[in-house]
Design a protein around this motif. Sequence first.
Motif, PDB file in Angstrom:
ATOM      1  N   LEU A  75       5.692  44.383  41.097  1.00 61.60           N
ATOM      2  CA  LEU A  75       4.994  44.134  39.844  1.00 61.60           C
ATOM      3  C   LEU A  75       5.006  42.652  39.489  1.00 61.60           C
ATOM      4  CD1 LEU A  75       3.610  45.150  37.261  1.00 61.60           C
ATOM      5  CD2 LEU A  75       5.884  45.560  36.295  1.00 61.60           C
ATOM      6  N   ALA A  76       6.154  41.994  39.683  1.00 58.80           N
ATOM      7  CA  ALA A  76       6.259  40.572  39.346  1.00 58.80           C
ATOM      8  C   ALA A  76       5.285  39.740  40.165  1.00 58.80           C
ATOM      9  CB  ALA A  76       7.692  40.099  39.556  1.00 58.80           C
ATOM     10  N   HIS A  77       5.169  40.044  41.465  1.00 64.85           N
ATOM     11  CA  HIS A  77       4.243  39.301  42.322  1.00 64.85           C
ATOM     12  C   HIS A  77       2.798  39.510  41.878  1.00 64.85           C
ATOM     13  CE1 HIS A  77       6.267  37.212  45.657  1.00 64.85           C
ATOM     14  NE2 HIS A  77       7.271  38.025  45.372  1.00 64.85           N
ATOM     15  N   PHE A  78       2.466  40.724  41.478  1.00 64.92           N
ATOM     16  CA  PHE A  78       1.106  41.001  41.014  1.00 64.92           C
ATOM     17  C   PHE A  78       0.806  40.208  39.737  1.00 64.92           C
ATOM     18  CE2 PHE A  78      -1.702  43.560  38.266  1.00 64.92           C
ATOM     19  CZ  PHE A  78      -2.853  43.545  39.046  1.00 64.92           C
ATOM     20  N   LEU A  79       1.760  40.191  38.819  1.00 58.62           N
ATOM     21  CA  LEU A  79       1.552  39.466  37.558  1.00 58.62           C
ATOM     22  C   LEU A  79       1.461  37.958  37.788  1.00 58.62           C
ATOM     23  CD1 LEU A  79       4.002  41.430  35.229  1.00 58.62           C
ATOM     24  CD2 LEU A  79       1.505  41.595  35.293  1.00 58.62           C
ATOM     25  N   LEU A  80       2.277  37.452  38.691  1.00 58.04           N
ATOM     26  CA  LEU A  80       2.217  36.015  38.986  1.00 58.04           C
ATOM     27  C   LEU A  80       0.880  35.638  39.608  1.00 58.04           C
ATOM     28  CD1 LEU A  80       5.846  35.454  40.361  1.00 58.04           C
ATOM     29  CD2 LEU A  80       4.932  34.767  38.135  1.00 58.04           C
ATOM     30  N   SER A 127      -7.251  46.674  32.355  1.00 60.07           N
ATOM     31  CA  SER A 127      -8.168  47.051  33.439  1.00 60.07           C
ATOM     32  C   SER A 127      -7.652  46.549  34.788  1.00 60.07           C
ATOM     33  CB  SER A 127      -9.561  46.487  33.165  1.00 60.07           C
ATOM     34  OG  SER A 127     -10.098  46.999  31.973  1.00 60.07           O
ATOM     35  N   SER A 128      -7.122  45.336  34.803  1.00 62.56           N
ATOM     36  CA  SER A 128      -6.574  44.779  36.043  1.00 62.56           C
ATOM     37  C   SER A 128      -5.369  45.585  36.512  1.00 62.56           C
ATOM     38  CB  SER A 128      -6.170  43.317  35.832  1.00 62.56           C
ATOM     39  OG  SER A 128      -7.279  42.530  35.471  1.00 62.56           O
ATOM     40  N   MET A 129      -4.519  45.993  35.586  1.00 64.23           N
ATOM     41  CA  MET A 129      -3.350  46.794  35.942  1.00 64.23           C
ATOM     42  C   MET A 129      -3.767  48.162  36.463  1.00 64.23           C
ATOM     43  SD  MET A 129      -0.306  45.331  35.485  1.00 64.23           S
ATOM     44  CE  MET A 129       0.807  46.687  35.130  1.00 64.23           C
ATOM     45  N   SER A 130      -4.755  48.757  35.819  1.00 67.16           N
ATOM     46  CA  SER A 130      -5.204  50.096  36.227  1.00 67.16           C
ATOM     47  C   SER A 130      -5.840  50.087  37.604  1.00 67.16           C
ATOM     48  CB  SER A 130      -6.198  50.650  35.200  1.00 67.16           C
ATOM     49  OG  SER A 130      -5.616  50.740  33.922  1.00 67.16           O
ATOM     50  N   SER A 131      -6.443  48.963  37.984  1.00 70.25           N
ATOM     51  CA  SER A 131      -7.055  48.875  39.315  1.00 70.25           C
ATOM     52  C   SER A 131      -6.013  48.742  40.425  1.00 70.25           C
ATOM     53  CB  SER A 131      -8.014  47.680  39.366  1.00 70.25           C
ATOM     54  OG  SER A 131      -7.312  46.459  39.178  1.00 70.25           O
ATOM     55  N   GLU A 132      -4.817  48.297  40.061  1.00 69.92           N
ATOM     56  CA  GLU A 132      -3.762  48.088  41.058  1.00 69.92           C
ATOM     57  C   GLU A 132      -2.745  49.229  41.081  1.00 69.92           C
ATOM     58  OE1 GLU A 132      -1.701  45.909  44.078  1.00 69.92           O
ATOM     59  OE2 GLU A 132      -3.715  45.750  43.200  1.00 69.92           O
ATOM     60  N   PHE A 133      -2.427  49.784  39.920  1.00 67.53           N
ATOM     61  CA  PHE A 133      -1.417  50.838  39.813  1.00 67.53           C
ATOM     62  C   PHE A 133      -1.991  52.046  39.076  1.00 67.53           C
ATOM     63  CE2 PHE A 133       0.806  46.701  39.428  1.00 67.53           C
ATOM     64  CZ  PHE A 133       1.521  46.724  40.624  1.00 67.53           C
ATOM     65  N   SER A 134      -1.338  53.175  39.277  1.00 67.74           N
ATOM     66  CA  SER A 134      -1.692  54.370  38.521  1.00 67.74           C
ATOM     67  C   SER A 134      -1.058  54.264  37.139  1.00 67.74           C
ATOM     68  CB  SER A 134      -1.184  55.621  39.249  1.00 67.74           C
ATOM     69  OG  SER A 134      -1.462  56.778  38.503  1.00 67.74           O
ATOM     70  N   MET A 135      -1.906  54.063  36.119  1.00 63.87           N
ATOM     71  CA  MET A 135      -1.414  53.731  34.787  1.00 63.87           C
ATOM     72  C   MET A 135      -1.742  54.824  33.777  1.00 63.87           C
ATOM     73  SD  MET A 135      -0.125  50.653  35.198  1.00 63.87           S
ATOM     74  CE  MET A 135       0.108  50.310  33.470  1.00 63.87           C
ATOM     75  N   LYS A 136      -0.889  54.907  32.762  1.00 66.06           N
ATOM     76  CA  LYS A 136      -1.169  55.709  31.577  1.00 66.06           C
ATOM     77  C   LYS A 136      -1.267  54.754  30.385  1.00 66.06           C
ATOM     78  CE  LYS A 136       1.286  59.901  33.044  1.00 66.06           C
ATOM     79  NZ  LYS A 136       2.431  60.805  32.726  1.00 66.06           N
ATOM     80  N   ASP A 137      -2.435  54.700  29.777  1.00 66.40           N
ATOM     81  CA  ASP A 137      -2.623  53.865  28.600  1.00 66.40           C
ATOM     82  C   ASP A 137      -2.198  54.677  27.376  1.00 66.40           C
ATOM     83  OD1 ASP A 137      -3.375  52.201  26.592  1.00 66.40           O
ATOM     84  OD2 ASP A 137      -5.443  51.921  27.267  1.00 66.40           O
ATOM     85  N   LEU A 138      -1.057  54.316  26.799  1.00 66.45           N
ATOM     86  CA  LEU A 138      -0.506  55.063  25.676  1.00 66.45           C
ATOM     87  C   LEU A 138      -1.007  54.567  24.328  1.00 66.45           C
ATOM     88  CD1 LEU A 138       3.190  55.419  26.933  1.00 66.45           C
ATOM     89  CD2 LEU A 138       1.250  56.964  27.282  1.00 66.45           C
ATOM     90  N   GLY A 139      -1.911  53.603  24.354  1.00 65.07           N
ATOM     91  CA  GLY A 139      -2.524  53.133  23.112  1.00 65.07           C
ATOM     92  C   GLY A 139      -1.633  52.198  22.317  1.00 65.07           C
ATOM     93  N   GLN A 140      -1.854  52.168  21.013  1.00 66.57           N
ATOM     94  CA  GLN A 140      -1.114  51.265  20.144  1.00 66.57           C
ATOM     95  C   GLN A 140       0.368  51.613  20.153  1.00 66.57           C
ATOM     96  OE1 GLN A 140      -2.637  51.087  16.165  1.00 66.57           O
ATOM     97  NE2 GLN A 140      -1.081  49.649  15.448  1.00 66.57           N
ATOM     98  N   LEU A 141       1.185  50.582  20.134  1.00 64.73           N
ATOM     99  CA  LEU A 141       2.630  50.764  20.212  1.00 64.73           C
ATOM    100  C   LEU A 141       3.151  51.479  18.969  1.00 64.73           C
ATOM    101  CD1 LEU A 141       5.257  50.092  21.769  1.00 64.73           C
ATOM    102  CD2 LEU A 141       5.360  47.965  20.476  1.00 64.73           C
ATOM    103  N   ASP A 142       3.756  52.644  19.170  1.00 63.70           N
ATOM    104  CA  ASP A 142       4.370  53.358  18.052  1.00 63.70           C
ATOM    105  C   ASP A 142       5.683  54.032  18.438  1.00 63.70           C
ATOM    106  OD1 ASP A 142       3.464  55.382  19.652  1.00 63.70           O
ATOM    107  OD2 ASP A 142       2.152  56.299  18.159  1.00 63.70           O
ATOM    108  N   HIS A 143       5.992  54.053  19.736  1.00 63.60           N
ATOM    109  CA  HIS A 143       7.226  54.691  20.204  1.00 63.60           C
ATOM    110  C   HIS A 143       7.612  54.045  21.524  1.00 63.60           C
ATOM    111  CE1 HIS A 143      10.063  57.833  21.459  1.00 63.60           C
ATOM    112  NE2 HIS A 143      10.119  58.159  20.178  1.00 63.60           N
ATOM    113  N   PHE A 144       8.767  53.408  21.556  1.00 58.74           N
ATOM    114  CA  PHE A 144       9.147  52.645  22.733  1.00 58.74           C
ATOM    115  C   PHE A 144      10.652  52.755  22.973  1.00 58.74           C
ATOM    116  CE2 PHE A 144      10.358  48.321  24.451  1.00 58.74           C
ATOM    117  CZ  PHE A 144       9.905  48.560  25.731  1.00 58.74           C
ATOM    118  N   LEU A 145      11.017  53.221  24.175  1.00 59.64           N
ATOM    119  CA  LEU A 145      12.427  53.358  24.562  1.00 59.64           C
ATOM    120  C   LEU A 145      13.229  54.180  23.547  1.00 59.64           C
ATOM    121  CD1 LEU A 145      13.175  49.724  25.828  1.00 59.64           C
ATOM    122  CD2 LEU A 145      12.631  51.736  27.190  1.00 59.64           C
TER     123      LEU A 145
END
Length: 424
Positions: A75-80, A127-145
């Motif tokens: 993931l780090a290499h992809f983001l860089l 969109s860039s992340m979804s093209s590289e990995f299988s992603m779930k877009d959880l929408g606006q942040l309301d519940h984290f960890l």
Amino acid sequence: MPSIVHLVLSLALQKNWYMHQLDVSNAFLHGELSETVYMRQPKGFEHPDYPKYVCKLQRALYGLKQSPRAWFHRLAHFLLDLGFKQCVSDQSMFIFHSGADCIILLIYVDDIVVFGSSKSLVSKFISSMSSEFSMKDLGQLDHFLGIELKCNSLGLLLLQHRYTTSLLHRFRLEKCKPVLTPLHSKLDWNSTSSPLLEDPSIYRQMVGSLQYLCFTRPDIQFAVNLASQFLHQPRQLHLQAVKRIFRYLAGTIDWGLQLYKNSSLSLTVFSDSDWAGCSATRRSTTGFCIFLGSNLISWSAKKQPTVARSSTKAEYRALVIATAEATWLQYILRDLGVFLTSPVAAKCDNIGAIHLAHNPVFHSRSKHVALDYHFVREKISHGDLVFSHVHTSEQLADLFTKVLASSRFRDLTANLHVHSSRSD
């Protein structure tokens, strides 16, 4: 990790950034192994001609100790490659700048929180992340960890209501009688008159589960730290004391940490120490809390590693430890492109510790203070730090160093902006 989350959330509120959450499906399967790893053929899927052969893995699998590192490396290499820069002060944070706009990523295994100043830039990144990995877009942040983020008129309230409810149910304390404070003022934790627990595992489970709850509940930080000191050999009185913490939580189950959207960008540090507070070891407890404007972003309660020969030394140690934390937070802010216009304001209720921080003279009364603690003087001489005396009645860090009466405890809890969601 809690300090980073509080800091970035505070900045996002003040700058009105978009907050989004992503989840990577089967994250570990995306990791590519850099080491040679073999595995037995799964039962029922053996090759008919080579049933005794083993498989050489090219990608990570769940259960391998290399999997988390392999996934993060991928993931780090992809983001860089996308143009992100990895934060030097915290390797789990990535920053991207495009003109006046920016994106900040907080990554915790397969959970990714996206903060962005531009909605279109955030959408493009997703969109860039979804093209590289299988992603779930959880929408606006309301519940984290396990943390619930509730928007209100003041800003954002961080809650762990569900987690607290599950803990009370898990330890069968959901019907317990609530109390006003998490600790009893007359309890002697070092007493040996109480019998040892036959099975200490339940005590360790209760204390361990409370440690994560301190993410949004600074009001129980000192109590949990005190209980953690007896994990190796807990007694019956320790178990009763921990149950009291749960009784306090039962009465404040909907309480959380309030972050304000209308706040300034200045760091304020409160540090305190309870000199020789431990009756068994005579060691002191360090406590501090750090505010970014009006928002509490970092706090700690921890027993000092050695005995302090004076209250000045104990307070000076606490002052230095809090300063080190504030310095690290400054590095994080600089990585985010935020430069404070005013020096860090440190507040202490011990005049001797303040004089020791300002006075570069090496005399007999300071010979026993380790030299590495004196780095704080350099901060003062460079103008990065300003110390001032605060009256004990206004010392917010008192909450992290000692057992307090219920009225004083409630006042400090309110000043740290811990309150009920029902008051919104």
